[in-house]
Each structure stands twice: as structure tokens, then as C-alpha cells.
Motif scaffolding. Structure first.
Motif, PDB file in Angstrom:
ATOM      1  N   GLN A 264      -8.232   8.889  -9.401  1.00  0.00           N
ATOM      2  CA  GLN A 264      -9.313   8.226  -8.826  1.00  0.00           C
ATOM      3  C   GLN A 264      -8.895   6.900  -8.333  1.00  0.00           C
ATOM      4  O   GLN A 264      -9.391   5.935  -7.186  1.00  0.00           O
ATOM      5  CB  GLN A 264     -10.811   7.839 -10.007  1.00  0.00           C
ATOM      6  CG  GLN A 264     -10.883   9.304  -9.635  1.00  0.00           C
ATOM      7  CD  GLN A 264     -12.209   8.955 -11.662  1.00  0.00           C
ATOM      8  OE1 GLN A 264     -12.366   8.470 -12.091  1.00  0.00           O
ATOM      9  NE2 GLN A 264     -12.781  10.713 -11.467  1.00  0.00           N
ATOM     10  N   GLN A 265      -8.142   6.594  -8.387  1.00  0.00           N
ATOM     11  CA  GLN A 265      -7.721   5.032  -7.750  1.00  0.00           C
ATOM     12  C   GLN A 265      -6.475   4.827  -7.033  1.00  0.00           C
ATOM     13  O   GLN A 265      -6.681   3.863  -6.070  1.00  0.00           O
ATOM     14  CB  GLN A 265      -7.164   3.847  -9.468  1.00  0.00           C
ATOM     15  CG  GLN A 265      -7.915   3.922 -10.509  1.00  0.00           C
ATOM     16  CD  GLN A 265      -6.977   3.089 -11.579  1.00  0.00           C
ATOM     17  OE1 GLN A 265      -5.685   2.723 -11.587  1.00  0.00           O
ATOM     18  NE2 GLN A 265      -7.678   3.152 -12.697  1.00  0.00           N
ATOM     19  N   THR A 266      -6.247   5.436  -6.993  1.00  0.00           N
ATOM     20  CA  THR A 266      -5.500   6.446  -5.310  1.00  0.00           C
ATOM     21  C   THR A 266      -5.891   7.401  -4.515  1.00  0.00           C
ATOM     22  O   THR A 266      -5.210   7.563  -3.793  1.00  0.00           O
ATOM     23  CB  THR A 266      -4.107   6.806  -6.220  1.00  0.00           C
ATOM     24  OG1 THR A 266      -4.181   7.601  -6.952  1.00  0.00           O
ATOM     25  CG2 THR A 266      -3.199   5.320  -7.221  1.00  0.00           C
ATOM     26  N   LEU A 267      -7.144   7.535  -4.870  1.00  0.00           N
ATOM     27  CA  LEU A 267      -7.988   9.153  -3.597  1.00  0.00           C
ATOM     28  C   LEU A 267      -6.757   8.639  -2.468  1.00  0.00           C
ATOM     29  O   LEU A 267      -6.154   9.223  -1.827  1.00  0.00           O
ATOM     30  CB  LEU A 267      -9.067   9.195  -3.811  1.00  0.00           C
ATOM     31  CG  LEU A 267      -9.839  10.054  -4.787  1.00  0.00           C
ATOM     32  CD1 LEU A 267     -11.369   9.632  -4.472  1.00  0.00           C
ATOM     33  CD2 LEU A 267      -9.582  11.567  -4.457  1.00  0.00           C
ATOM     34  N   ASP A 268      -7.060   7.473  -2.130  1.00  0.00           N
ATOM     35  CA  ASP A 268      -6.710   6.689  -0.295  1.00  0.00           C
ATOM     36  C   ASP A 268      -5.400   6.634   0.264  1.00  0.00           C
ATOM     37  O   ASP A 268      -4.982   6.737   1.007  1.00  0.00           O
ATOM     38  CB  ASP A 268      -7.910   5.494   0.253  1.00  0.00           C
ATOM     39  CG  ASP A 268      -7.383   4.477  -0.456  1.00  0.00           C
ATOM     40  OD1 ASP A 268      -6.741   4.255  -1.848  1.00  0.00           O
ATOM     41  OD2 ASP A 268      -7.250   3.449  -0.164  1.00  0.00           O
ATOM     42  N   GLN A 269      -4.752   7.490  -0.989  1.00  0.00           N
ATOM     43  CA  GLN A 269      -3.672   6.585  -1.014  1.00  0.00           C
ATOM     44  C   GLN A 269      -2.724   7.896  -1.041  1.00  0.00           C
ATOM     45  O   GLN A 269      -1.643   8.143  -1.241  1.00  0.00           O
ATOM     46  CB  GLN A 269      -2.566   6.241  -2.386  1.00  0.00           C
ATOM     47  CG  GLN A 269      -3.079   4.247  -2.055  1.00  0.00           C
ATOM     48  CD  GLN A 269      -3.464   3.614  -2.855  1.00  0.00           C
ATOM     49  OE1 GLN A 269      -2.720   3.723  -3.510  1.00  0.00           O
ATOM     50  NE2 GLN A 269      -3.905   2.168  -2.737  1.00  0.00           N
ATOM     51  N   GLY A 270      -3.559   9.301  -1.427  1.00  0.00           N
ATOM     52  CA  GLY A 270      -2.866  10.450  -2.087  1.00  0.00           C
ATOM     53  C   GLY A 270      -2.692  10.754  -3.086  1.00  0.00           C
ATOM     54  O   GLY A 270      -2.067  12.195  -3.651  1.00  0.00           O
ATOM     55  N   GLY A 271      -3.041  10.178  -4.171  1.00  0.00           N
ATOM     56  CA  GLY A 271      -3.739  10.726  -5.613  1.00  0.00           C
ATOM     57  C   GLY A 271      -1.877  10.387  -6.086  1.00  0.00           C
ATOM     58  O   GLY A 271      -1.164   9.535  -5.767  1.00  0.00           O
ATOM     59  N   PRO A 272      -1.461  10.246  -8.066  1.00  0.00           N
ATOM     60  CA  PRO A 272      -1.291   9.756  -8.491  1.00  0.00           C
ATOM     61  C   PRO A 272       0.562  10.690  -8.854  1.00  0.00           C
ATOM     62  O   PRO A 272       1.277  10.331  -9.640  1.00  0.00           O
ATOM     63  CB  PRO A 272      -1.798   9.896  -9.594  1.00  0.00           C
ATOM     64  CG  PRO A 272      -2.750  11.090  -9.772  1.00  0.00           C
ATOM     65  CD  PRO A 272      -3.260  11.091  -8.674  1.00  0.00           C
ATOM     66  N   PHE A 273       0.501  12.059  -8.273  1.00  0.00           N
ATOM     67  CA  PHE A 273       1.425  13.016  -8.106  1.00  0.00           C
ATOM     68  C   PHE A 273       3.049  11.993  -8.415  1.00  0.00           C
ATOM     69  O   PHE A 273       3.657  12.278  -8.660  1.00  0.00           O
ATOM     70  CB  PHE A 273       1.221  14.108  -7.242  1.00  0.00           C
ATOM     71  CG  PHE A 273       2.473  14.751  -7.723  1.00  0.00           C
ATOM     72  CD1 PHE A 273       2.439  16.028  -8.467  1.00  0.00           C
ATOM     73  CD2 PHE A 273       3.373  14.914  -6.946  1.00  0.00           C
ATOM     74  CE1 PHE A 273       3.437  17.369  -8.653  1.00  0.00           C
ATOM     75  CE2 PHE A 273       5.281  15.755  -6.909  1.00  0.00           C
ATOM     76  CZ  PHE A 273       4.756  16.211  -8.362  1.00  0.00           C
ATOM     77  N   PHE A 274       3.180  10.833  -6.788  1.00  0.00           N
ATOM     78  CA  PHE A 274       4.842  10.901  -6.209  1.00  0.00           C
ATOM     79  C   PHE A 274       4.586   9.100  -7.033  1.00  0.00           C
ATOM     80  O   PHE A 274       5.533   9.449  -7.585  1.00  0.00           O
ATOM     81  CB  PHE A 274       4.485  10.760  -5.199  1.00  0.00           C
ATOM     82  CG  PHE A 274       4.899  12.775  -4.334  1.00  0.00           C
ATOM     83  CD1 PHE A 274       5.874  12.915  -4.466  1.00  0.00           C
ATOM     84  CD2 PHE A 274       3.131  12.913  -3.820  1.00  0.00           C
ATOM     85  CE1 PHE A 274       5.566  13.996  -3.634  1.00  0.00           C
ATOM     86  CE2 PHE A 274       3.701  13.946  -3.083  1.00  0.00           C
ATOM     87  CZ  PHE A 274       4.573  15.014  -3.214  1.00  0.00           C
ATOM     88  N   PRO A 275       3.851   8.786  -7.367  1.00  0.00           N
ATOM     89  CA  PRO A 275       3.586   7.374  -7.937  1.00  0.00           C
ATOM     90  C   PRO A 275       4.631   8.417  -9.608  1.00  0.00           C
ATOM     91  O   PRO A 275       5.133   7.310 -10.230  1.00  0.00           O
ATOM     92  CB  PRO A 275       2.554   7.426  -8.531  1.00  0.00           C
ATOM     93  CG  PRO A 275       1.417   7.170  -6.997  1.00  0.00           C
ATOM     94  CD  PRO A 275       2.755   8.741  -6.181  1.00  0.00           C
ATOM     95  N   ALA A 276       3.764   9.265 -10.233  1.00  0.00           N
ATOM     96  CA  ALA A 276       4.413   9.176 -11.878  1.00  0.00           C
ATOM     97  C   ALA A 276       5.720  10.008 -11.402  1.00  0.00           C
ATOM     98  O   ALA A 276       6.391  10.228 -12.499  1.00  0.00           O
ATOM     99  CB  ALA A 276       3.430  10.232 -12.333  1.00  0.00           C
ATOM    100  N   LEU A 277       6.261  10.559 -10.193  1.00  0.00           N
ATOM    101  CA  LEU A 277       7.708  11.462  -9.987  1.00  0.00           C
ATOM    102  C   LEU A 277       8.388  10.691 -10.166  1.00  0.00           C
ATOM    103  O   LEU A 277       9.475  10.403 -10.574  1.00  0.00           O
ATOM    104  CB  LEU A 277       7.091  12.278  -9.424  1.00  0.00           C
ATOM    105  CG  LEU A 277       8.585  13.035  -8.612  1.00  0.00           C
ATOM    106  CD1 LEU A 277       9.029  14.428  -9.589  1.00  0.00           C
ATOM    107  CD2 LEU A 277       8.738  13.738  -7.507  1.00  0.00           C
ATOM    108  N   VAL A 278       8.210   9.034  -9.244  1.00  0.00           N
ATOM    109  CA  VAL A 278       8.812   7.719  -9.327  1.00  0.00           C
ATOM    110  C   VAL A 278       9.362   7.107 -10.836  1.00  0.00           C
ATOM    111  O   VAL A 278      10.169   6.767 -10.884  1.00  0.00           O
ATOM    112  CB  VAL A 278       8.501   6.900  -8.879  1.00  0.00           C
ATOM    113  CG1 VAL A 278       9.103   5.216  -8.604  1.00  0.00           C
ATOM    114  CG2 VAL A 278       8.590   7.600  -6.891  1.00  0.00           C
ATOM    115  N   ALA A 279       7.947   7.264 -11.439  1.00  0.00           N
ATOM    116  CA  ALA A 279       7.753   6.399 -13.054  1.00  0.00           C
ATOM    117  C   ALA A 279       8.885   7.623 -13.456  1.00  0.00           C
ATOM    118  O   ALA A 279       9.273   6.809 -15.119  1.00  0.00           O
ATOM    119  CB  ALA A 279       6.437   6.621 -13.411  1.00  0.00           C
TER     120      ALA A 279
END
Length: 492
Positions: A264-279
Motif C-alpha cells: 500500500q505504501q508503494t502502489l504508485d511505484q509498482g509495489g514491493p516485489f523488486f525492493p524485497a528482491l534487492v533486500a
């Protein structure tokens, strides 16, 4: 030069599977659709939703494949409904199909433009509006749509092969880095799904769109019966494994309890999938994943374009649409008018969203994409019922399981899923229950209007031109049916 037949014997099993799988590419589904769905729908229960929908679609596919052995038509759903439930309902289904597949196809331009714009801004410090990049993809697809279908399938095969390899690597990374040090099975529980079952089912259905593509390409396939059956069931199996495992792995790595909030915090950025992958693994995986996501979206858009163009071709050949839609380029065998028609619709949509400033990810990609998936769900349910009525008149050598038991089970299950979806349609769009928004009723109403227009037009056609009416749903046999009807009239 033009022709009224699609190119024959150009596609084998792998090529037909490419059209099925790339229409619902694994990385696009989880990295974009589910990643947005976590935030909009508010559930992590997508792995279970994928499993439930896959089982229902597998039941449906037994009858669907059985019917494909007796009916060869590029407008698969339309022709099956026409021959099972009657020509007026078949034409109504055809109009619903045109709306649904166009929504699915044009929605992808929003995701492509948004994700590529973000990537270019971050990695190259280049600011390009999403709609400019969407128009680049639009031009690419407009050109490929007029080429030989086997050229399209080779492009899709390369893109899908790379994507499946990378998605498998990402699954290993996520599973090896679970939040809290242990793997959570909560996404597989009914408790994670029950409050959002309807919207989650709609998203899952959208993810599986493409599994039904094999009969659409049957006229162009080698060993038609074997190709359609293998492509349909194998496509379903690959989709289920990739969707359910990857969505589970990603949420487990982020932390099941934290997934929805991050989305919900990253809706306008495409969601959390790729940030989680980077982490979990570093920037290299995020960059590779986002690059392949963009090519995945492009491949899906090309696949949907081909499917939509062939529906228009089938309707033109049978003169439900103007007859020029039923012509193909003699050199490539591609459905020329249908391809250009879909290209024009896509261009108008991109320009409209660019001018109005509507969000390319939420409004264009997620809203139009999931609404298109709901339309396909309606067609699947109608086709499942059609199978029963088609074989009741004549078993045609098909087993009781394929022509009766599986279709009945599928029809009942699909009815339940549709009730859940429409009862929670506002939630599907991320609109609170007490909020008035025209979108909640506009999408379902559009399908209702399209179906009514199709039914009325079929009835008008019956009165105006009996020859064309009798040819509805007959595909390549349409011209023969017209001649037979004309001869019967002369005898009278």
C-alpha cells in the motif's frame, strides 16, 4: 494481397504454448499484478487463490479441449458458445470477448510505460513520460502483428525462456531469505483469503488468461488435436507453479504480516516485489528482474494483440463484423484488419490516459487488466455451460467425464467464483464499500451492454441475411454453410 484463411501448419506445441504462457507471463503476474494486488485487494492469500482457480480451469479444460476436437475456429469462446447455447448468445459472447481482450491488452501499456520510465530515471537519469514509452511498444506490436505468426512465436519463445529461468532463481533467493528465519505457510490458508476471496479470485483469473489461447491458434497449428490439449494443460500447470511459488516466496521473504502494508505504501511505484528482491540479494537481481519484467509485459501485450486480432478475424469471416475483418495478408497469413483495429484502439487509449493524467499502474494496468480478466471469466463460464449442451445432443465419441461430469463441476464452481467477484467488485478496484464510484458499476455494465448488443445484432442478422446467420460460429466452414443455406432457399 489478402486472403480469407489463416496460415496453416505453422505452429507446433511449443509455439502455441508460447502464446498461452506469455499472455500471462510469470514475472509480470507476480512482479506487477500481484505486487499491485497486495495493496489494492489487501490480502496475501494469492497462492491459494491461484490453486483454486487452476483446479477450476483444469476441470473446465477437459470439456473445452473435447469441444476443440470438433470445432476449429480462431474465435474459440465465441464459436463454442454459438454452437452450444445458440447463435445469438454466441454473438453476445463475441462482443464480450472483444471488450475483455482489448482491456487486457491496452492495460499492459500502462505497466510497460510506468516501469520503464522508473528504470530509465534511476539508472540513466533520463526522464521520459510513461506514455511516450508506451507508444514505442505500441509501434513495435503494430509492426509484429502484421508479420507471420511463427515470427511472433519465436520472439515470445526467447522472452519467455529467459523469464522462466530468472523467476526460478528469484524463488530460490526469496525462499533462502525468509523473514524471521522460518518459512510461513499462512498465504496458503483460507484465513488469509476469505475476507478478500472475490477480488483475489478475479486477480487470479486475470493471471491465468492465456491458458485458453490454444484453440484460437488451432487453424495455424500442426497436429491440431494433440497441440491444443498439450498446450492447454501444460500451460495451466506451468502457470500454477510459477505464480503460486513466486507470490508465496516473495511474501514470505518480506514477512507475511508486512506485505500488504508495504504494498500500500508503494502502489504508485509498482509495489514491493523488486525492493524485497534487492533486500534479499542485492541490486543486480532487482535490475535484472525489472528489465525482464518490462520485456515480459511487452511479450504479453504482443500475445494479447494476436489473440484479439484473431477474434476480430473470426467475426469478420462469418460477417458478424464487416467482412473486411475476415481478410488476411496473403504473404504472412496474419489477420490484417483485426490487427489494425486493435492497434487503433490501443493508440486511442494511451492518448486518453496521457491527456487525462490518470495513473498508468492503478487505473490503466490494474483496473483495465483485472476488468478484462473478469470478462474472460464470464466467457469461460458461458463456454463451460455450452460444452454440456453441445454434447447432450450428440456425444461424438467423447467420454462422460469430458463432455458432462467435468463441465458440470466447472460450471458450478465458476458460478460461485463469479458471485464472489461481482459481490466484491468495488474492493477489487480498491474502492471502499461506502464510497460511490462509477467504476464499480461501469465495468460490469459494459459487459452487459456488449452482450445485449451482440444478441440483438444476431437477431437482426437472422432477419436480414439468413445465410450469414447460419454461418455464425462455423469458422472455416462458414462459406460452405452460406452456399448450403442459399441452395435450400432456392429449393423452397
Amino acid at each position: 494481397m489478402v486472403s480469407q484463411a489463416l496460415a496453416r501448419d505453422r505452429l507446433g506445441v511449443p509455439s502455441v504454448i508460447m502464446f498461452a504462457l506469455t499472455a500471462a507471463a510469470p514475472l509480470m503476474v507476480v512482479g506487477a499484478l500481484v505486487s499491485t494486488g497486495w495493496g489494492v485487494v489487501g490480502t496475501t492469500g494469492f497462492p491459494l487463490a491461484f490453486l483454486i482457480i487452476a483446479v477450476i480451469l483444469a476441470l473446465f479444460s477437459f470439456g473445452y479441449v473435447a469441444m476443440s476436437r470438433h470445432i476449429t475456429n480462431a474465435g474459440a469462446f465465441y464459436s463454442y458458445i454459438a454452437q452450444g447455447l445458440g447463435r445469438p448468445l454466441g454473438v453476445g459472447g463475441a462482443m464480450v470477448a472483444l471488450v475483455a481482450y482489448n482491456l487486457l491488452q491496452v492495460g499492459l501499456y500502462g505497466a510497460f510505460g510506468a516501469f520503464l520510465s522508473q528504470l530509465l530515471a534511476e539508472k540513466a537519469d533520463v526522464a521520459i513520460d510513461w506514455w511516450v514509452l508506451a507508444l514505442v511498444l505500441w509501434l513495435f506490436i503494430a509492426v509484429l502483428g502484421l508479420l507471420r505468426v511463427d515470427v511472433n512465436s519465436k520472439v515470445l519463445m526467447i522472452l519467455l525462456g529467459a523469464e522462466l529461468i530468472v523467476v526460478t532463481i528469484f524463488d530460490v533467493i526469496f525462499f533462502s531469505h525468509p523473514a524471521g528465519g522460518s518459512l510461513s505457510f499462512e498465504p496458503w490458508s483460507w484465513g488469509a483469503l476469505q475476507d478478500s476471496a472475490g477480488p483475489a479470485f478475479a486477480v487470479a483469473t486475470t493471471a491465468f488468461v492465456g491458458f485458453e489461447a490454444a484453440p484460437v491458434f488451432a487453424e495455424e497449428a500442426r497436429s491440431k488435436n494433440r497441440t491444443v490439449a498439450l498446450a492447454t494443460f501444460l500451460g495451466l500447470a506451468v502457470m500454477l507453479l510459477s505464480y503460486s511459488l513466486t507470490s508465496w516466496a516473495a511474501s514470505a521473504s518480506m514477512g507475511v504480516d508486512a506485505t500488504v502494508g508495504q504494498a500500500q505504501q508503494t502502489l504508485d511505484q509498482g509495489g514491493p516485489f523488486f525492493p524485497a528482491l534487492v533486500a534479499a540479494s542485492g541490486n543486480w537481481a532487482g535490475d535484472l528482474g525489472r528489465t525482464l519484467l518490462i520485456t515480459s509485459i511487452a511479450a504479453a501485450a504482443l500475445s494479447y494483440h494476436n489473440t484479439t486480432a484473431r477474434y476480430a478475424f473470426a467475426l469478420g469471416r462469418e460477417r458478424v463484423l464487416p467482412s473486411f475483418f475476415g481478410r488476411t495478408r496473403a504473404r504472412s497469413g496474419a489477420p490484417m484488419a483485426g490487427s489494425l483495429f486493435q492497434t487503433i484502439i490501443a493508440a486511442v487509449t494511451i492518448v486518453l490516459f496521457a491527456v487525462t493524467g490518470w495513473d498508468p499502474l492503478v487505473n490503466l494496468f490494474f483496473w483495465l487488466g483485472t476488468a478484462g480478466g473478469v470478462g474472460v471469466l464470464l466467457l469461460v463460464a458461458a463456454t463451460s455451460l455450452s460444452v454440456i449442451f453441445y454434447f447432450v445432443r450428440d456425444s461424438r465419441g467423447e467420454s462422460a467425464w469430458s463432455r458432462l461430469v467435468a463441465p458440470i463441476l466447472a460450471t458450478v464452481a465458476l458460478g460461485y467464483v463469479m458471485w464472489q467477484v461481482f459481490d466484491n467488485f468495488g474492493l477489487l478496484l480498491g474502492i471502499p464499500p461506502d464510497t460511490k464510484n462509477a467504476a464499480v458499476w461501469a465495468f460490469p455494465a459494459t459487459y452487459g451492454i456488449a452482450a445485449v448488443v451482440g444478441i440483438v445484432w444476431a437477431l437482426i442478422l437472422r432477419g436480414l441475411n439468413r445465410q450469414d446467420y447460419e454461418a455464425i460460429g462455423l469458422g472455416a466452414r462458414a462459406n460452405t454453410a452460406r452456399i448450403e443455406t442459399a441452395e435450400a432457399v432456392e429449393v423452397r
